[in-house]
Design a protein around this motif. Structure first.
Motif, PDB file in Angstrom:
ATOM      1  N   VAL A   1      39.986  25.044  46.687  1.00 17.49           N
ATOM      2  CA  VAL A   1      39.070  26.019  46.097  1.00 17.49           C
ATOM      3  C   VAL A   1      39.488  26.345  44.669  1.00 17.49           C
ATOM      4  O   VAL A   1      38.650  26.458  43.757  1.00 17.49           O
ATOM      5  CB  VAL A   1      39.025  27.309  46.951  1.00 17.49           C
ATOM      6  CG1 VAL A   1      38.347  28.447  46.189  1.00 17.49           C
ATOM      7  CG2 VAL A   1      38.288  27.048  48.263  1.00 17.49           C
TER       8      VAL A   1
ATOM      9  N   ALA B   1      38.314  23.554  42.333  1.00 14.84           N
ATOM     10  CA  ALA B   1      36.911  23.144  42.356  1.00 14.84           C
ATOM     11  C   ALA B   1      36.143  23.595  41.124  1.00 14.84           C
ATOM     12  O   ALA B   1      36.291  24.724  40.661  1.00 14.84           O
ATOM     13  CB  ALA B   1      36.235  23.688  43.611  1.00 14.84           C
ATOM     14  N   ASP B   2      35.313  22.699  40.589  1.00 15.08           N
ATOM     15  CA  ASP B   2      34.415  23.075  39.490  1.00 15.08           C
ATOM     16  C   ASP B   2      32.955  23.097  39.931  1.00 15.08           C
ATOM     17  O   ASP B   2      32.070  23.465  39.172  1.00 15.08           O
ATOM     18  CB  ASP B   2      34.590  22.164  38.273  1.00 15.08           C
ATOM     19  CG  ASP B   2      34.525  20.686  38.617  1.00 15.08           C
ATOM     20  OD1 ASP B   2      33.983  20.346  39.684  1.00 15.08           O
ATOM     21  OD2 ASP B   2      35.037  19.871  37.824  1.00 15.08           O
TER      22      ASP B   2
ATOM     23  N   CYS C   1      30.647  23.885  43.806  1.00  8.93           N
ATOM     24  CA  CYS C   1      30.669  24.173  45.245  1.00  8.93           C
ATOM     25  C   CYS C   1      29.295  23.884  45.829  1.00  8.93           C
ATOM     26  O   CYS C   1      28.280  24.395  45.331  1.00  8.93           O
ATOM     27  CB  CYS C   1      31.051  25.636  45.494  1.00  8.93           C
ATOM     28  SG  CYS C   1      31.049  26.117  47.244  1.00  8.93           S
TER      29      CYS C   1
ATOM     30  N   ILE D   1      34.993  30.254  43.458  1.00 12.49           N
ATOM     31  CA  ILE D   1      34.566  29.153  42.586  1.00 12.49           C
ATOM     32  C   ILE D   1      33.545  29.638  41.573  1.00 12.49           C
ATOM     33  O   ILE D   1      33.612  29.299  40.388  1.00 12.49           O
ATOM     34  CB  ILE D   1      33.992  28.003  43.441  1.00 12.49           C
ATOM     35  CG1 ILE D   1      35.088  27.405  44.321  1.00 12.49           C
ATOM     36  CG2 ILE D   1      33.356  26.925  42.557  1.00 12.49           C
ATOM     37  CD1 ILE D   1      34.595  26.431  45.361  1.00 12.49           C
TER      38      ILE D   1
ATOM     39  N   GLY E   1      32.639  27.972  38.057  1.00 13.15           N
ATOM     40  CA  GLY E   1      32.149  26.770  38.714  1.00 13.15           C
ATOM     41  C   GLY E   1      30.685  26.885  39.090  1.00 13.15           C
ATOM     42  O   GLY E   1      30.157  27.985  39.280  1.00 13.15           O
TER      43      GLY E   1
END
Length: 335
Positions: free
Chosen positions: A270, A273-274, A276, A295, A300
């Motif tokens: 998580v 992450a860029d 979701c 995110i 993100g």
């Protein structure tokens, strides 16, 4: 800065192609297209049963018989169901050689809240067909465990093992249309997330179409509706037992109040992450809701694939409708 929501696959593809760390959280809506009812939706299990009594340690202490009858019915449904197009889309995207055609430099993590094993079966079938699975393939993380795992309740034993017998024991046999000929996709054990790379279980499933599955499921759901109260009591001595010590075993799933599995691994993914992808879930229950929020707050992108969206904030991409229809096109994995 306010966000603009789009339903454009082209715009989504542009963002996805430049993503480095893709994180997916999936829920019951992913398997709805395979004939497995959701918990909160129309006709869901919340409406048919007092699910809190069937998903807590208190419910287990009160009646192991009732709990095992409920989960044996769930096991029968999962065994009969087949992965749908959305499962296969995620399975193909899990394989680097396939995913990198869309997102050349991406890492991929799929976390599922589902306990039915359909994500694993889809990946096994895709890997068998493409011969592309390797050590870099992203395996599904089952944060709520598996309905085909059993856990010993003897604290001095604590043995866990995979068991997809149907019925799991003679006393729990139900007249639910059963699996007459298990000759379809392989069921893949989740005892270790990496065993999928090197073994395929011999047990196989009956390949039926969704219309037949739904008809059979309707009969099972009628039985589930009577799971409490008038349901007969199966003596504890006749319930499933541990193969190591002979003690009573429970379903190897995460109940309310228990800690989800693999949280350290999930939280690390998580943080990186860029983007979701929220697939088949409203993502309102923690900790899953927290993954999406983290995110999003870090800048993100968030893409939602679900039949509805009831949150009070706006995702960057919103694809409303059944996942099995919207997700394959968005990921570019349609055959």
């Amino acid at each position: 800065m306010s966000r603009r929501t789009t339903t454009s696959n082209e715009e989504f593809h542009k963002v996805l192609s430049s993503s480095k760390h893709i994180f997916v959280i999936s829920g019951a809506g992913l398997s709805a297209g395979s004939g497995i009812p959701t918990y909160r939706g129309k006709g869901g299990l919340w409406k048919q049963n007092d699910v809190m009594k069937l998903s807590t340690t208190a419910g287990w202490v009160d009646s192991p018989s009732r709990m095992w009858q409920f989960y044996e019915s769930r096991r029968a449904l999962a065994l009969r169901a087949q992965p749908n197009e959305a499962h296969y889309a995620l399975a193909r995207f899990s394989i680097p050689k396939i995913r990198h055609e869309m997102a050349p430099e991406s890492h991929f993590t799929l976390v599922t809240q589902n306990i039915d094993g359909l994500c694993q079966r889809a990946l096994q079938k895709v890997s068998n067909e493409t011969d592309n699975i390797d050590a870099a393939t992203s395996l599904p993380i089952e944060m709520h465990g598996s309905i085909f795992e059993v856990a010993c309740t003897n604290y001095s034993c604590k043995h866990r093992e995979w068991n997809d017998d149907s019925p799991i024991c003679p006393a729990l046999a139900v007249d639910d249309g059963g699996v007459e000929d298990r000759a379809g996709d392989p069921v893949v054990a989740s005892r270790s997330r990496f065993e999928i790379l090197r073994e395929e279980l011999g047990r196989r499933l009956n390949a039926t179409n969704n219309e037949e599955v739904n008809e059979q499921n309707a009969a099972v759901d009628e039985r589930l509706a009577t799971c409490e109260g008038s349901e007969h009591v199966v003596p504890t001595a006749e319930l499933p037992k541990c193969t190591k010590c002979g003690s009573l075993v429970r379903p190897g799933v995460v109940w309310f109040g228990e800690s989800p599995r693999h949280m350290d691994e999930i939280e690390k993914e998580v943080e990186k992450a860029d983007i979701c992808l929220v697939v088949g879930t409203s993502s309102t229950v923690h900790p899953a809701a927290g993954f999406v929020n983290t995110i999003r707050q870090r800048g993100g992108k968030v893409a939602v694939f679900n039949v509805e969206w009831t949150r009070d904030w706006t995702p960057d991409f919103l694809f409303l409708g059944p996942c099995k229809e919207t997700l394959p096109a968005a990921l570019g994995t349609s055959k």
